[in-house]
Design a protein around this motif. Structure first.
Motif, PDB file in Angstrom:
ATOM      1  N   ARG A 125     -40.205   2.016  51.795  1.00  0.00           N
ATOM      2  CA  ARG A 125     -40.625   3.026  52.821  1.00  0.00           C
ATOM      3  C   ARG A 125     -39.796   2.792  54.165  1.00  0.00           C
ATOM      4  NH1 ARG A 125     -46.894   3.352  51.917  1.00  0.00           N
ATOM      5  NH2 ARG A 125     -46.576   1.176  51.927  1.00  0.00           N
ATOM      6  N   VAL A 126     -39.598   3.760  54.853  1.00  0.00           N
ATOM      7  CA  VAL A 126     -38.794   3.497  56.412  1.00  0.00           C
ATOM      8  C   VAL A 126     -39.445   4.313  57.270  1.00  0.00           C
ATOM      9  CG1 VAL A 126     -36.688   2.588  55.454  1.00  0.00           C
ATOM     10  CG2 VAL A 126     -36.963   4.922  55.953  1.00  0.00           C
ATOM     11  N   GLU A 127     -39.837   3.757  58.426  1.00  0.00           N
ATOM     12  CA  GLU A 127     -40.525   4.645  59.564  1.00  0.00           C
ATOM     13  C   GLU A 127     -39.351   5.714  60.271  1.00  0.00           C
ATOM     14  OE1 GLU A 127     -43.394   4.579  59.851  1.00  0.00           O
ATOM     15  OE2 GLU A 127     -43.792   2.796  58.667  1.00  0.00           O
ATOM     16  N   GLU A 128     -39.783   6.634  60.876  1.00  0.00           N
ATOM     17  CA  GLU A 128     -39.035   7.676  61.444  1.00  0.00           C
ATOM     18  C   GLU A 128     -37.867   6.956  62.391  1.00  0.00           C
ATOM     19  OE1 GLU A 128     -39.161  11.378  60.521  1.00  0.00           O
ATOM     20  OE2 GLU A 128     -40.048  10.024  58.894  1.00  0.00           O
ATOM     21  N   ASN A 129     -38.255   6.129  63.234  1.00  0.00           N
ATOM     22  CA  ASN A 129     -37.450   5.246  64.113  1.00  0.00           C
ATOM     23  C   ASN A 129     -36.446   4.635  63.438  1.00  0.00           C
ATOM     24  OD1 ASN A 129     -38.603   6.165  66.411  1.00  0.00           O
ATOM     25  ND2 ASN A 129     -40.064   4.349  66.733  1.00  0.00           N
ATOM     26  N   ASP A 130     -36.507   4.214  62.237  1.00  0.00           N
ATOM     27  CA  ASP A 130     -35.847   3.171  61.146  1.00  0.00           C
ATOM     28  C   ASP A 130     -34.646   4.366  60.789  1.00  0.00           C
ATOM     29  OD1 ASP A 130     -37.305   0.982  61.321  1.00  0.00           O
ATOM     30  OD2 ASP A 130     -38.379   1.690  59.573  1.00  0.00           O
ATOM     31  N   ILE A 131     -35.011   5.585  60.490  1.00  0.00           N
ATOM     32  CA  ILE A 131     -34.033   6.409  60.006  1.00  0.00           C
ATOM     33  C   ILE A 131     -33.109   7.016  61.309  1.00  0.00           C
ATOM     34  CG2 ILE A 131     -33.744   8.801  58.990  1.00  0.00           C
ATOM     35  CD1 ILE A 131     -36.653   8.596  57.823  1.00  0.00           C
TER      36      ILE A 131
ATOM     37  N   ASP B  38     -27.575  19.934  62.031  1.00  0.00           N
ATOM     38  CA  ASP B  38     -27.643  20.847  63.074  1.00  0.00           C
ATOM     39  C   ASP B  38     -27.167  20.035  64.620  1.00  0.00           C
ATOM     40  OD1 ASP B  38     -27.903  22.703  65.388  1.00  0.00           O
ATOM     41  OD2 ASP B  38     -29.832  23.089  64.784  1.00  0.00           O
ATOM     42  N   ILE B  39     -25.977  20.148  64.799  1.00  0.00           N
ATOM     43  CA  ILE B  39     -25.683  19.185  65.739  1.00  0.00           C
ATOM     44  C   ILE B  39     -25.992  19.608  67.082  1.00  0.00           C
ATOM     45  CG2 ILE B  39     -23.388  18.328  64.507  1.00  0.00           C
ATOM     46  CD1 ILE B  39     -21.875  20.504  66.360  1.00  0.00           C
ATOM     47  N   THR B  40     -26.606  20.748  67.398  1.00  0.00           N
ATOM     48  CA  THR B  40     -27.242  21.176  68.562  1.00  0.00           C
ATOM     49  C   THR B  40     -28.773  20.576  68.615  1.00  0.00           C
ATOM     50  OG1 THR B  40     -28.275  23.252  67.709  1.00  0.00           O
ATOM     51  CG2 THR B  40     -26.177  23.219  68.492  1.00  0.00           C
ATOM     52  N   ASN B  41     -29.217  19.613  67.671  1.00  0.00           N
ATOM     53  CA  ASN B  41     -30.633  19.332  67.505  1.00  0.00           C
ATOM     54  C   ASN B  41     -30.592  17.908  67.058  1.00  0.00           C
ATOM     55  OD1 ASN B  41     -33.399  19.377  67.489  1.00  0.00           O
ATOM     56  ND2 ASN B  41     -33.620  20.151  65.746  1.00  0.00           N
ATOM     57  N   LEU B  42     -29.796  17.226  67.641  1.00  0.00           N
ATOM     58  CA  LEU B  42     -29.754  15.642  67.064  1.00  0.00           C
ATOM     59  C   LEU B  42     -30.985  14.885  67.689  1.00  0.00           C
ATOM     60  CD1 LEU B  42     -25.962  14.964  67.520  1.00  0.00           C
ATOM     61  CD2 LEU B  42     -27.196  15.407  65.677  1.00  0.00           C
ATOM     62  N   PRO B  43     -31.364  13.639  66.573  1.00  0.00           N
ATOM     63  CA  PRO B  43     -32.479  13.057  67.434  1.00  0.00           C
ATOM     64  C   PRO B  43     -32.193  11.957  68.145  1.00  0.00           C
ATOM     65  CG  PRO B  43     -31.787  12.518  64.941  1.00  0.00           C
ATOM     66  CD  PRO B  43     -30.796  13.513  65.448  1.00  0.00           C
ATOM     67  N   PHE B  44     -31.089  11.811  68.734  1.00  0.00           N
ATOM     68  CA  PHE B  44     -30.337  10.723  69.650  1.00  0.00           C
ATOM     69  C   PHE B  44     -29.673  11.270  70.624  1.00  0.00           C
ATOM     70  CE2 PHE B  44     -28.174  10.389  65.508  1.00  0.00           C
ATOM     71  CZ  PHE B  44     -26.846  10.701  65.983  1.00  0.00           C
TER      72      PHE B  44
ATOM     73  N   GLY C 225     -34.685   3.076  45.747  1.00  0.00           N
ATOM     74  CA  GLY C 225     -35.100   4.333  46.616  1.00  0.00           C
ATOM     75  C   GLY C 225     -35.315   3.936  48.034  1.00  0.00           C
ATOM     76  N   GLY C 226     -34.953   4.898  48.997  1.00  0.00           N
ATOM     77  CA  GLY C 226     -35.478   4.861  50.347  1.00  0.00           C
ATOM     78  C   GLY C 226     -36.158   6.139  50.599  1.00  0.00           C
ATOM     79  N   GLU C 227     -37.263   5.903  51.251  1.00  0.00           N
ATOM     80  CA  GLU C 227     -38.249   6.987  51.460  1.00  0.00           C
ATOM     81  C   GLU C 227     -39.058   7.106  52.706  1.00  0.00           C
ATOM     82  OE1 GLU C 227     -40.891   9.586  48.357  1.00  0.00           O
ATOM     83  OE2 GLU C 227     -41.564   7.327  48.467  1.00  0.00           O
ATOM     84  N   PRO C 228     -38.946   7.989  53.438  1.00  0.00           N
ATOM     85  CA  PRO C 228     -39.825   8.276  54.673  1.00  0.00           C
ATOM     86  C   PRO C 228     -41.313   7.800  54.502  1.00  0.00           C
ATOM     87  CG  PRO C 228     -38.566  10.356  54.338  1.00  0.00           C
ATOM     88  CD  PRO C 228     -38.475   9.476  53.183  1.00  0.00           C
ATOM     89  N   ALA C 229     -41.762   7.076  55.065  1.00  0.00           N
ATOM     90  CA  ALA C 229     -43.304   6.566  55.046  1.00  0.00           C
ATOM     91  C   ALA C 229     -44.080   7.702  54.973  1.00  0.00           C
ATOM     92  CB  ALA C 229     -43.665   5.384  55.925  1.00  0.00           C
ATOM     93  N   VAL C 230     -43.744   8.728  56.085  1.00  0.00           N
ATOM     94  CA  VAL C 230     -44.757   9.777  56.145  1.00  0.00           C
ATOM     95  C   VAL C 230     -44.692  10.855  54.823  1.00  0.00           C
ATOM     96  CG1 VAL C 230     -44.760   9.662  58.782  1.00  0.00           C
ATOM     97  CG2 VAL C 230     -43.320  11.078  57.769  1.00  0.00           C
ATOM     98  N   ALA C 231     -43.648  10.622  54.153  1.00  0.00           N
ATOM     99  CA  ALA C 231     -43.644  11.506  52.834  1.00  0.00           C
ATOM    100  C   ALA C 231     -43.380  10.459  51.777  1.00  0.00           C
ATOM    101  CB  ALA C 231     -42.602  12.443  52.988  1.00  0.00           C
TER     102      ALA C 231
END
Length: 311
Positions: A251-257, A305-311, A199-205
């Motif tokens: 676990r992966v960091e937010e930047n990794d995601i 939500d393509i109006t709110n992309l993280p990149f 499994g892959g999981e966010p480190a903050v959750a």
């Protein structure tokens, strides 16, 4: 629970789901140092794997139960999946949604004739409202991840992946409520001699990561992850399956995601949501572990939500 149950489940839901493609990318293989096979549930009906579990849960009800309708609580993909599956089968669907759920998700539920009942945005309020409807209407409660029929339905994505790529060494999925990884782990156990599930999981959750260590279901104090589909915790139906059949959780960091999500958008030209990128992020973060192996990745969905992309 046996192999035959999963075969019957797959046959039962086939008319109600898409058999999604498995895509590859030479460039991403080179970047990851292994052979990647992406099972694209972002191309599933509704744009998420949830259609599999929702369809099986409703199809498993008796005629009398279907006439009384179904109820679930969800802020997103499962709400739409239950609404569509219920509409296809002529079943009334009551959908409890937190008042702050994205409007696009509410609109999706309405498109499929789901009846929305809004509540406060706490898990307690969601459950209390859903159980009240269950008791008043006699509707069957469907859980997004912690229900056997949902887990078995979810297993069918990995069954299809293994049919196409029987030589996989590992399959990775994102981990939120645990319904997808539990189903995937059952599929790997019954349909492969050697395939491990990670499994892959966010480190903050990272509740699932901690749950495997402590041996009991842990919760999160913080849900501030970009992977909004993974802000839930494991349940007592899926946790024993995960304990028994899942190899580990990375676990992966937010930047990794964000990096993994951007790579798939740019190189494969397909839309995935942040939660979907978590499994690929785990591979990129631990290249040595996956080196030269045949690795399946379940891209869980593409509702972003393509109006709110993280990149």
């Amino acid at each position: 629970m046996d192999k035959q149950t999963l075969i019957q489940t797959h046959n039962r839901i086939k008319p109600f789901i898409h058999k999604t493609p498995v895509l590859t990318s030479r460039l991403l293989n080179e970047k990851a140092g292994c052979n990647l096979f992406f099972k694209c549930e972002n191309f599933q009906k509704l744009g998420a794997f949830k259609m599999r579990g929702a369809s099986n849960a409703i199809l498993s009800l008796s005629e009398e139960e279907r006439q009384r309708g179904v109820v679930t609580h969800s802020s997103g993909n499962f709400a739409q999946a239950v609404s569509l599956a219920a509409q296809r089968l002529g079943v009334k669907a009551y959908i409890v949604m937190p008042e702050n759920a994205p409007q696009i998700k509410k609109d999706g539920v309405k498109t499929y004739n789901g009846e929305i009942i809004e509540c406060e945005s706490t898990l307690e309020a969601r459950e209390a409202t859903a159980f009240k409807i269950r008791d008043e209407k006699g509707a069957s409660f469907l859980h997004p991840s912690n229900q056997d029929e949902v887990i078995y339905g979810n297993s069918t994505a990995a069954i299809e992946l293994l049919e196409k790529q029987p030589n996989l060494d590992i399959i990775l999925t994102p981990v939120g409520g645990g319904g997808l990884i539990a189903g995937t782990a059952l599929a790997a156990h019954f349909f492969s001699e050697k395939c491990k599930v990670i499994g892959g999981e966010p480190a903050v959750a990272d509740d699932a990561y901690r749950s495997l260590i402590s041996g009991k279901i842990e919760t999160n104090g913080n849900f501030h992850t970009i992977a909004d589909g993974l802000r839930t915790t494991l349940g007592e139906r899926n946790f024993p399956i995960i304990q028994k059949y899942v190899d580990k959780i990375i676990r992966v960091e937010e930047n990794d995601i964000i990096t993994a999500m951007q790579l798939i958008w740019e190189r494969m030209k397909i839309i995935i949501e942040p939660s979907s990128a978590v499994a690929f992020a785990a591979v990129l973060k631990n290249k040595e572990e996956f080196k030269n192996k045949n690795v399946g990745i379940i891209l869980s969905g593409g509702n972003v939500d393509i109006t709110n992309l993280p990149f």
